[in-house]
Design a protein around this motif. Structure first.
Motif, PDB file in Angstrom:
ATOM      1  N   ILE A 345       0.838  -1.195   0.000  1.00  0.00           N
ATOM      2  CA  ILE A 345       0.000   0.000   0.000  1.00  0.00           C
ATOM      3  C   ILE A 345       0.875   1.248   0.000  1.00  0.00           C
ATOM      4  O   ILE A 345       0.733   2.136  -0.847  1.00  0.00           O
ATOM      5  CB  ILE A 345      -0.947   0.000   1.212  1.00  0.00           C
ATOM      6  N   ALA A 346       1.811   1.306   0.945  1.00  0.00           N
ATOM      7  CA  ALA A 346       2.654   2.502   1.092  1.00  0.00           C
ATOM      8  C   ALA A 346       3.437   2.804  -0.180  1.00  0.00           C
ATOM      9  O   ALA A 346       3.508   3.960  -0.630  1.00  0.00           O
ATOM     10  CB  ALA A 346       3.604   2.329   2.277  1.00  0.00           C
ATOM     11  N   GLN A 347       4.012   1.770  -0.788  1.00  0.00           N
ATOM     12  CA  GLN A 347       4.815   2.001  -1.993  1.00  0.00           C
ATOM     13  C   GLN A 347       3.948   2.319  -3.207  1.00  0.00           C
ATOM     14  O   GLN A 347       4.331   3.116  -4.063  1.00  0.00           O
ATOM     15  CB  GLN A 347       5.707   0.774  -2.265  1.00  0.00           C
ATOM     16  N   THR A 348       2.752   1.735  -3.287  1.00  0.00           N
ATOM     17  CA  THR A 348       1.820   2.079  -4.373  1.00  0.00           C
ATOM     18  C   THR A 348       1.508   3.566  -4.341  1.00  0.00           C
ATOM     19  O   THR A 348       1.424   4.231  -5.384  1.00  0.00           O
ATOM     20  CB  THR A 348       0.512   1.272  -4.232  1.00  0.00           C
ATOM     21  N   HIS A 349       1.360   4.102  -3.138  1.00  0.00           N
ATOM     22  CA  HIS A 349       0.995   5.515  -2.976  1.00  0.00           C
ATOM     23  C   HIS A 349       2.163   6.469  -3.230  1.00  0.00           C
ATOM     24  O   HIS A 349       1.994   7.684  -3.128  1.00  0.00           O
ATOM     25  CB  HIS A 349       0.441   5.756  -1.569  1.00  0.00           C
ATOM     26  N   LYS A 350       3.332   5.901  -3.552  1.00  0.00           N
ATOM     27  CA  LYS A 350       4.497   6.733  -3.881  1.00  0.00           C
ATOM     28  C   LYS A 350       4.800   6.724  -5.372  1.00  0.00           C
ATOM     29  O   LYS A 350       5.832   7.243  -5.796  1.00  0.00           O
ATOM     30  CB  LYS A 350       5.721   6.241  -3.092  1.00  0.00           C
ATOM     31  N   ASP A 351       3.915   6.136  -6.153  1.00  0.00           N
ATOM     32  CA  ASP A 351       4.114   6.049  -7.605  1.00  0.00           C
ATOM     33  C   ASP A 351       4.089   7.460  -8.207  1.00  0.00           C
ATOM     34  O   ASP A 351       3.053   8.125  -8.223  1.00  0.00           O
ATOM     35  CB  ASP A 351       3.003   5.183  -8.210  1.00  0.00           C
ATOM     36  N   GLU A 352       5.231   7.902  -8.719  1.00  0.00           N
ATOM     37  CA  GLU A 352       5.340   9.268  -9.247  1.00  0.00           C
ATOM     38  C   GLU A 352       4.433   9.497 -10.451  1.00  0.00           C
ATOM     39  O   GLU A 352       4.012  10.620 -10.717  1.00  0.00           O
ATOM     40  CB  GLU A 352       6.794   9.577  -9.629  1.00  0.00           C
ATOM     41  N   ALA A 353       4.120   8.430 -11.174  1.00  0.00           N
ATOM     42  CA  ALA A 353       3.246   8.584 -12.337  1.00  0.00           C
ATOM     43  C   ALA A 353       1.832   8.973 -11.900  1.00  0.00           C
ATOM     44  O   ALA A 353       1.134   9.704 -12.601  1.00  0.00           O
ATOM     45  CB  ALA A 353       3.211   7.284 -13.141  1.00  0.00           C
ATOM     46  N   LEU A 354       1.420   8.476 -10.726  1.00  0.00           N
ATOM     47  CA  LEU A 354       0.092   8.784 -10.201  1.00  0.00           C
ATOM     48  C   LEU A 354       0.117   9.982  -9.264  1.00  0.00           C
ATOM     49  O   LEU A 354      -0.845  10.757  -9.206  1.00  0.00           O
ATOM     50  CB  LEU A 354      -0.467   7.565  -9.447  1.00  0.00           C
ATOM     51  N   TYR A 355       1.216  10.112  -8.517  1.00  0.00           N
ATOM     52  CA  TYR A 355       1.307  11.140  -7.477  1.00  0.00           C
ATOM     53  C   TYR A 355       2.622  11.915  -7.619  1.00  0.00           C
ATOM     54  O   TYR A 355       3.577  11.667  -6.880  1.00  0.00           O
ATOM     55  CB  TYR A 355       1.222  10.493  -6.088  1.00  0.00           C
ATOM     56  N   SER A 367      -8.907  16.839  -5.481  1.00  0.00           N
ATOM     57  CA  SER A 367      -9.966  17.784  -5.831  1.00  0.00           C
ATOM     58  C   SER A 367     -10.748  17.247  -7.026  1.00  0.00           C
ATOM     59  O   SER A 367     -10.264  16.381  -7.771  1.00  0.00           O
ATOM     60  CB  SER A 367      -9.356  19.143  -6.176  1.00  0.00           C
ATOM     61  N   PRO A 368     -11.969  17.750  -7.259  1.00  0.00           N
ATOM     62  CA  PRO A 368     -12.763  17.294  -8.409  1.00  0.00           C
ATOM     63  C   PRO A 368     -12.036  17.486  -9.747  1.00  0.00           C
ATOM     64  O   PRO A 368     -12.299  16.764 -10.697  1.00  0.00           O
ATOM     65  CB  PRO A 368     -14.016  18.176  -8.343  1.00  0.00           C
ATOM     66  N   GLU A 369     -11.117  18.456  -9.803  1.00  0.00           N
ATOM     67  CA  GLU A 369     -10.389  18.712 -11.054  1.00  0.00           C
ATOM     68  C   GLU A 369      -9.292  17.674 -11.301  1.00  0.00           C
ATOM     69  O   GLU A 369      -8.979  17.364 -12.457  1.00  0.00           O
ATOM     70  CB  GLU A 369      -9.755  20.106 -11.033  1.00  0.00           C
ATOM     71  N   ARG A 370      -8.704  17.130 -10.216  1.00  0.00           N
ATOM     72  CA  ARG A 370      -7.542  16.248 -10.387  1.00  0.00           C
ATOM     73  C   ARG A 370      -7.856  14.776 -10.097  1.00  0.00           C
ATOM     74  O   ARG A 370      -7.312  13.891 -10.748  1.00  0.00           O
ATOM     75  CB  ARG A 370      -6.391  16.744  -9.506  1.00  0.00           C
ATOM     76  N   LEU A 371      -8.661  14.501  -9.092  1.00  0.00           N
ATOM     77  CA  LEU A 371      -9.123  13.132  -8.791  1.00  0.00           C
ATOM     78  C   LEU A 371      -8.000  12.091  -8.875  1.00  0.00           C
ATOM     79  O   LEU A 371      -8.083  11.101  -9.610  1.00  0.00           O
ATOM     80  CB  LEU A 371     -10.256  12.737  -9.735  1.00  0.00           C
ATOM     81  N   ALA A 372      -6.954  12.305  -8.088  1.00  0.00           N
ATOM     82  CA  ALA A 372      -5.796  11.416  -8.144  1.00  0.00           C
ATOM     83  C   ALA A 372      -6.145   9.961  -7.827  1.00  0.00           C
ATOM     84  O   ALA A 372      -5.512   9.041  -8.338  1.00  0.00           O
ATOM     85  CB  ALA A 372      -4.721  11.911  -7.173  1.00  0.00           C
ATOM     86  N   ASP A 373      -7.164   9.753  -6.992  1.00  0.00           N
ATOM     87  CA  ASP A 373      -7.526   8.389  -6.594  1.00  0.00           C
ATOM     88  C   ASP A 373      -8.286   7.644  -7.680  1.00  0.00           C
ATOM     89  O   ASP A 373      -8.491   6.435  -7.573  1.00  0.00           O
ATOM     90  CB  ASP A 373      -8.353   8.403  -5.308  1.00  0.00           C
ATOM     91  N   LYS A 374      -8.707   8.363  -8.750  1.00  0.00           N
ATOM     92  CA  LYS A 374      -9.483   7.725  -9.820  1.00  0.00           C
ATOM     93  C   LYS A 374      -8.642   7.457 -11.067  1.00  0.00           C
ATOM     94  O   LYS A 374      -9.144   6.957 -12.073  1.00  0.00           O
ATOM     95  CB  LYS A 374     -10.678   8.612 -10.216  1.00  0.00           C
ATOM     96  N   GLN A 375      -7.358   7.797 -11.028  1.00  0.00           N
ATOM     97  CA  GLN A 375      -6.532   7.690 -12.234  1.00  0.00           C
ATOM     98  C   GLN A 375      -6.345   6.263 -12.705  1.00  0.00           C
ATOM     99  O   GLN A 375      -6.350   5.968 -13.892  1.00  0.00           O
ATOM    100  CB  GLN A 375      -5.139   8.284 -11.972  1.00  0.00           C
ATOM    101  N   LYS A 376      -6.143   5.361 -11.741  1.00  0.00           N
ATOM    102  CA  LYS A 376      -5.798   3.991 -12.091  1.00  0.00           C
ATOM    103  C   LYS A 376      -6.431   3.040 -11.088  1.00  0.00           C
ATOM    104  O   LYS A 376      -6.389   3.295  -9.881  1.00  0.00           O
ATOM    105  CB  LYS A 376      -4.269   3.819 -12.087  1.00  0.00           C
ATOM    106  N   LYS A 377      -7.035   1.967 -11.579  1.00  0.00           N
ATOM    107  CA  LYS A 377      -7.657   0.981 -10.698  1.00  0.00           C
ATOM    108  C   LYS A 377      -6.626   0.452  -9.707  1.00  0.00           C
ATOM    109  O   LYS A 377      -5.528   0.052 -10.101  1.00  0.00           O
ATOM    110  CB  LYS A 377      -8.208  -0.171 -11.555  1.00  0.00           C
ATOM    111  N   PHE A 378      -6.977   0.489  -8.442  1.00  0.00           N
ATOM    112  CA  PHE A 378      -6.119  -0.008  -7.355  1.00  0.00           C
ATOM    113  C   PHE A 378      -4.807   0.764  -7.215  1.00  0.00           C
ATOM    114  O   PHE A 378      -3.801   0.234  -6.743  1.00  0.00           O
ATOM    115  CB  PHE A 378      -5.844  -1.511  -7.506  1.00  0.00           C
TER     116      PHE A 378
END
Length: 450
Positions: A345-355, A367-378
């Motif tokens: 979990i911790a390392q997934t949340h450090k993915d520079e491509a997503l975050y 935010s509704p404009e960026r929705l970082a949690d919706k970019q990629k499944k899981f």
């Protein structure tokens, strides 16, 4: 097509005989990072006395979550399995797990959550008043008591549970959950086993007293009431042993990981005053009068963003385990039957491509404009995923938002100087000095205390 069993094993090393790299896993907070840099996002190790493949990233999470009971099944380290108990939802499998999950979800469905709000508000206000009087203290210790009080009140009807022997037994039990399973009187596991036996006796008495006064026509008052009257598809109720293990799991889930999230919130928001001011502005705009309700809580969209970023940056659980039941291929490596797999979990949340700039605390990612949690499944999995996703996640969000809302409306805090804010991560993350704060009432408070 090459058979998975003909493929090479992932790179990595097993470490010492039997215990492998377990000691480094516990003591080196950069354990995963070092191996990721050396071997890439899939590597082998030996932790908790078992050969283990660590698979990192959203793609790895999807493979594991979507292939439950095909390639992998849920598992825990041996110490955790024993201490949670054979009847715990966390250790059950297949149809039994699905059936019991449906039963236990009754304690977390929307109607139940709504009924919990006044109790959480009442307990929260009591603690806020106490903290104002204390002025300076280690917030982690206080938040542990707070979350245990909420959990024990809502789950087993035991108000003020943090001041009872149950809380002390629980604390000692938690310390052994992720330990080497050596059952000797002086080991963490041995002490936890002794506490488990005492906890189960306490819970059996609580359940027994409740059954004596059980009225099927009365409105349920807590999760224990709901679980006692719940039936599976065949009309069977939970046995006493099942009730004990499920309640123990609920107390753990509603206390340990939530405490970690709240203390991380206190740390990160305490370091970013601009974020706190935005939380406060949102609260003031809602014009909350005599208590909260679900509709008002759902309007706290910026507060939602803040908690998502807290959970991204400091997830209370660093990863999870699966056991391989059929050898499979991942990224041209063999993942052998009988081994364990850890997803991260911790390392997934450090993915520079997503975050991008992943070390920065930035609630605007969500935010509704960026929705970082919706970019990629899981790609955002603070509560795990698939059929094993944390069943109490909405309860955790509810309690966290109520505390944060009441804090921002009427109180304030600042971090005391000269303390160690670096994080220890086992069993859950917390600042090494317990987050020392100065707590006080908000100047020019604009709301009425709930």
């Amino acid at each position: 097509m090459t058979s998975p069993s003909k493929l090479p094993l992932p790179p990595g090393k097993f470490g010492l005989p039997v215990i492998g790299e377990t000691i480094e896993f516990f003591t080196d907070r950069n354990f995963q990072k070092k191996r990721l840099e050396k071997y890439g996002d899939v590597f082998k190790t030996n932790i908790f006395t078992k050969p283990t493949v660590v698979m990192v990233g959203a793609e790895a999470n999807e493979v594991l979550f979507r292939n439950e009971n095909k390639y992998v099944k849920a598992t825990w380290p041996k110490s955790t399995r024993i201490l949670l108990g054979a009847d715990s939802l966390a250790t059950q499998e297949g149809g039994i797990h699905s059936s019991r999950r449906r039963i236990i979800f009754q304690a977390f469905q929307p109607r139940a959550l709504e009924s919990y709000i006044p109790t959480i508000e009442k307990i929260t206000q009591r603690y806020l008043t106490e903290w104002e009087q204390k002025q300076e203290f280690a917030w982690y210790d206080e938040l542990r008591k707070y979350t245990f009080d909420v959990a024990s009140t809502l789950f087993i009807g035991k108000d003020g549970g943090a001041e009872t022997p149950l809380a002390n037994l629980f604390e000692e039990w938690v310390k052994g959950l992720f330990s080497l399973p050596i059952n000797l009187p002086w080991t963490a596991f041995g002490k936890a086993m002794k506490c488990r036996r005492k906890l189960l006796r306490e819970l059996e008495m609580i359940i027994g007293d409740r059954l004596k006064t059980y009225d099927a026509n009365a409105e349920p008052t807590d999760a224990l009431d709901l679980l006692i009257r719940a039936k599976d598809e065949d009309g069977n109720a939970l046995s006493i042993d099942e009730l004990k293990d499920q309640i123990l799991l609920l107390l753990f889930a509603g206390h340990e990981t939530l405490t970690s999230s709240l203390v991380s919130f206190g740390l990160l928001v305490g370091q970013h005053r601009d974020v706190f001011e935005k939380i406060r502005t949102e609260q003031d705009a809602l014009d909350i009068g005599n208590g909260l309700d679900m509709a008002t809580l759902q309007q706290m969209t910026y507060l939602d963003q803040v908690f998502k970023e807290v959970l991204r940056l400091v997830p209370p659980v660093g990863g999870g385990f699966r056991e391989v039941i059929n050898t499979f291929e991942y990224k041209n490596f063999q993942i052998p039957q009988g081994w364990a797999v850890q997803y991260q979990i911790a390392q997934t949340h450090k993915d520079e491509a997503l975050y991008p700039d992943h070390e920065k605390f930035d609630p605007e990612r969500f935010s509704p404009e960026r929705l970082a949690d919706k970019q990629k499944k899981f790609g955002f999995i603070p509560f795990g995923g698939g059929m094993r996703e944390c069943i109490g996640k909405e309860f955790a969000r509810l309690e966290a938002k109520i505390l944060a809302s009441m804090l921002a409306r009427d109180y304030d805090w600042e971090l005391l100087p000269d303390q160690d804010l670096s994080m220890q991560v086992i069993p859950t993350p917390l600042p090494k000095d317990g987050l020392q704060i100065r707590f006080y009432r908000r100047k020019e408070s604009s709301s009425t205390t709930a």
